[in-house]
Design a protein around this motif. Structure first.
Motif, PDB file in Angstrom:
ATOM      1  N   GLN A  12       0.818  -1.221   0.000  1.00 36.04           N
ATOM      2  CA  GLN A  12       0.000   0.000   0.000  1.00 36.04           C
ATOM      3  C   GLN A  12       0.850   1.268   0.000  1.00 36.04           C
ATOM      4  N   GLY A  13       2.172   1.146  -0.002  1.00 36.18           N
ATOM      5  CA  GLY A  13       3.045   2.312  -0.017  1.00 36.18           C
ATOM      6  C   GLY A  13       3.376   2.848   1.362  1.00 36.18           C
ATOM      7  N   MET A  14       2.935   2.139   2.418  1.00 36.17           N
ATOM      8  CA  MET A  14       3.235   2.589   3.778  1.00 36.17           C
ATOM      9  C   MET A  14       4.628   2.134   4.169  1.00 36.17           C
ATOM     10  N   LEU A  15       5.328   2.969   4.870  1.00 36.58           N
ATOM     11  CA  LEU A  15       6.655   2.621   5.363  1.00 36.58           C
ATOM     12  C   LEU A  15       6.488   1.664   6.536  1.00 36.58           C
ATOM     13  N   MET A  16       7.077   0.497   6.423  1.00 35.21           N
ATOM     14  CA  MET A  16       6.998  -0.496   7.490  1.00 35.21           C
ATOM     15  C   MET A  16       8.112  -0.201   8.490  1.00 35.21           C
ATOM     16  N   PRO A  17       7.844  -0.283   9.784  1.00 32.29           N
ATOM     17  CA  PRO A  17       8.905  -0.038  10.748  1.00 32.29           C
ATOM     18  C   PRO A  17      10.054  -1.027  10.545  1.00 32.29           C
ATOM     19  N   PRO A  18      11.295  -0.545  10.599  1.00 29.78           N
ATOM     20  CA  PRO A  18      12.444  -1.437  10.437  1.00 29.78           C
ATOM     21  C   PRO A  18      12.632  -2.269  11.702  1.00 29.78           C
ATOM     22  N   GLU A  19      13.669  -3.107  11.689  1.00 25.76           N
ATOM     23  CA  GLU A  19      13.943  -3.887  12.891  1.00 25.76           C
ATOM     24  C   GLU A  19      14.161  -2.967  14.083  1.00 25.76           C
ATOM     25  N   ASP A  20      14.781  -1.825  13.836  1.00 21.15           N
ATOM     26  CA  ASP A  20      14.969  -0.847  14.918  1.00 21.15           C
ATOM     27  C   ASP A  20      13.704  -0.004  14.992  1.00 21.15           C
ATOM     28  N   ASN A  21      12.792  -0.392  15.862  1.00 24.58           N
ATOM     29  CA  ASN A  21      11.518   0.301  15.993  1.00 24.58           C
ATOM     30  C   ASN A  21      11.463   1.148  17.260  1.00 24.58           C
ATOM     31  N   THR A  22      12.617   1.663  17.688  1.00 25.50           N
ATOM     32  CA  THR A  22      12.658   2.483  18.900  1.00 25.50           C
ATOM     33  C   THR A  22      11.957   3.811  18.639  1.00 25.50           C
ATOM     34  N   LEU A  23      11.174   4.236  19.607  1.00 27.57           N
ATOM     35  CA  LEU A  23      10.394   5.463  19.487  1.00 27.57           C
ATOM     36  C   LEU A  23      10.507   6.254  20.784  1.00 27.57           C
ATOM     37  N   ALA A  55      -0.516   3.156  22.988  1.00 24.39           N
ATOM     38  CA  ALA A  55      -1.044   2.940  21.639  1.00 24.39           C
ATOM     39  C   ALA A  55       0.075   2.622  20.645  1.00 24.39           C
ATOM     40  N   MET A  56       1.218   3.287  20.775  1.00 25.60           N
ATOM     41  CA  MET A  56       2.325   3.040  19.852  1.00 25.60           C
ATOM     42  C   MET A  56       3.000   1.702  20.164  1.00 25.60           C
ATOM     43  N   GLU A  57       3.032   1.304  21.438  1.00 23.91           N
ATOM     44  CA  GLU A  57       3.545  -0.029  21.780  1.00 23.91           C
ATOM     45  C   GLU A  57       2.658  -1.106  21.154  1.00 23.91           C
ATOM     46  N   ALA A  58       1.352  -0.880  21.152  1.00 23.31           N
ATOM     47  CA  ALA A  58       0.422  -1.823  20.543  1.00 23.31           C
ATOM     48  C   ALA A  58       0.631  -1.925  19.036  1.00 23.31           C
ATOM     49  N   ARG A  59       1.214  -0.889  18.449  1.00 25.96           N
ATOM     50  CA  ARG A  59       1.496  -0.882  17.007  1.00 25.96           C
ATOM     51  C   ARG A  59       2.907  -1.384  16.689  1.00 25.96           C
ATOM     52  N   GLY A  60       3.596  -1.911  17.701  1.00 26.67           N
ATOM     53  CA  GLY A  60       4.879  -2.556  17.452  1.00 26.67           C
ATOM     54  C   GLY A  60       6.121  -1.739  17.749  1.00 26.67           C
ATOM     55  N   PHE A  61       5.980  -0.572  18.338  1.00 27.61           N
ATOM     56  CA  PHE A  61       7.147   0.245  18.646  1.00 27.61           C
ATOM     57  C   PHE A  61       7.695  -0.071  20.029  1.00 27.61           C
ATOM     58  N   ASP A  62       8.991   0.099  20.193  1.00 27.25           N
ATOM     59  CA  ASP A  62       9.669  -0.007  21.482  1.00 27.25           C
ATOM     60  C   ASP A  62       9.752   1.422  22.014  1.00 27.25           C
ATOM     61  N   VAL A  63       8.831   1.789  22.900  1.00 30.67           N
ATOM     62  CA  VAL A  63       8.625   3.189  23.290  1.00 30.67           C
ATOM     63  C   VAL A  63       9.379   3.570  24.552  1.00 30.67           C
ATOM     64  N   GLU A  64       9.966   4.771  24.510  1.00 30.28           N
ATOM     65  CA  GLU A  64      10.498   5.415  25.704  1.00 30.28           C
ATOM     66  C   GLU A  64       9.810   6.768  25.792  1.00 30.28           C
ATOM     67  N   ARG A  73      20.083   6.361  24.171  1.00 29.30           N
ATOM     68  CA  ARG A  73      19.698   5.429  23.121  1.00 29.30           C
ATOM     69  C   ARG A  73      18.978   6.220  22.021  1.00 29.30           C
ATOM     70  N   PRO A  74      19.720   6.666  20.993  1.00 32.49           N
ATOM     71  CA  PRO A  74      19.089   7.438  19.913  1.00 32.49           C
ATOM     72  C   PRO A  74      18.016   6.610  19.198  1.00 32.49           C
ATOM     73  N   PRO A  75      16.771   7.069  19.215  1.00 32.59           N
ATOM     74  CA  PRO A  75      15.687   6.286  18.615  1.00 32.59           C
ATOM     75  C   PRO A  75      15.622   6.440  17.095  1.00 32.59           C
ATOM     76  N   ALA A  76      14.982   5.481  16.458  1.00 33.87           N
ATOM     77  CA  ALA A  76      14.752   5.542  15.017  1.00 33.87           C
ATOM     78  C   ALA A  76      13.592   6.487  14.701  1.00 33.87           C
TER      79      ALA A  76
END
Length: 191
Positions: free
Chosen positions: A11-22, A38-47, A62-65
Motif C-alpha cells: 500500500q506504499g506505507m513505510l513499514m517499521p524497520p527492525e529498529d523500531n525504537t520510538l 497505543a504506539m507499543e500496541a502498534r509494534g514500537f519499542d517506546v520510551e 539510546r538514539p531512537p529511530a
C-alpha cells in the motif's frame, strides 16, 4: 552504527524497520501515557519523556529511530530535541505535535528534519501514519479541521504567550483594543 533500512508495504506505507525504537516527548502526562501505550500496541519499542531535559537524556542514552515531540514543553522547545536527534541520528524520522499550530513553527520543524507536523489532539493513528508514511506521499486532508474561530483563538494565544502574557503588548501587536483582547482571553477555546 549501521543504519536500518525501512521497507514499503504494497500500500506504499513505510513499514517499521527492525529498529523500531520510538521516543515520545510531551508534558501532558495523560496524553503521553495513552500515546505510548497505543504506539507499543502498534509494534514500537517506546520510551517516554515529559520534558526537554528528559528527552535529550533519553536520546543521548539510546538514539531512537522514530520520535514524536510536542513543540511547547514546560522547560523549553521540542524543536531542540529534534535538532539534537538529527545530529545524533540523521536518518531518524520525527513528528512534531502542537496545540499552537501556525505556518512559521511548521516550517521550522520541517527545516530541522521533522517529517510531519500534527495539531493536537492527534490520535495514535495519525501519529503512526505520519511516522510510517512514504516520503513521496501527500498528507490526506484532516478529518476534523479546526474551525476558523479556533484558528483565530490559537493565534491570539500564541502571540499572548510570545509577549510573555502581557495584554497591552499583545493587543498592540494584534492591532486590537485591549479590552476586546481581555474578553477573548477570558473565554474558553472554541471548538
Amino acid at each position: 552504527m549501521e543504519a536500518q533500512v525501512s521497507t514499503f508495504s504494497p500500500q506504499g506505507m513505510l513499514m517499521p524497520p527492525e529498529d523500531n525504537t520510538l521516543l515520545i516527548v510531551d508534558d501532558d502526562k495523560a496524553f503521553l501515557q495513552r500515546l505510548a501505550r497505543a504506539m507499543e500496541a502498534r509494534g514500537f519499542d517506546v520510551e517516554a519523556a515529559a520534558s526537554v531535559e528528559e528527552g535529550l537524556a533519553s536520546l543521548k542514552r539510546r538514539p531512537p529511530a522514530f520520535a514524536v515531540v510536542d513543540m511547547r514543553l514546560d522547560d523549553g522547545n521540542g524543536i531542540d530535541v529534534i535538532a539534537t536527534l538529527k545530529e545524533v541520528r540523521p536518518e531518524s524520522r520525527a513528528v512534531v505535535l502542537t496545540g499552537y499550530g501556525n505556518i512559521a513553527t511548521a516550517v521550522s520543524a520541517v527545516k530541522i528534519g521533522a517529517v510531519d507536523y500534527l495539531a493536537k489532539p492527534a490520535d495514535a493513528d495519525d501519529v503512526y501514519n505520519a511516522l510510517t508514511a512514504s516520503p513521496n506521499d501527500k498528507a490526506p486532508p484532516p478529518e476534523n479541521p479546526m474551525s476558523a474561530d479556533r484558528v483565530r483563538w490559537e493565534h491570539i494565544q500564541r502571540v499572548y504567550e510570545l509577549c510573555n502574557r502581557n495584554v497591552s503588548e499583545t493587543a498592540r501587536r494584534l492591532n486590537m483594543h485591549r479590552r476586546t483582547l481581555q474578553r477573548i482571553l477570558a473565554k474558553r477555546a472554541p471548538k
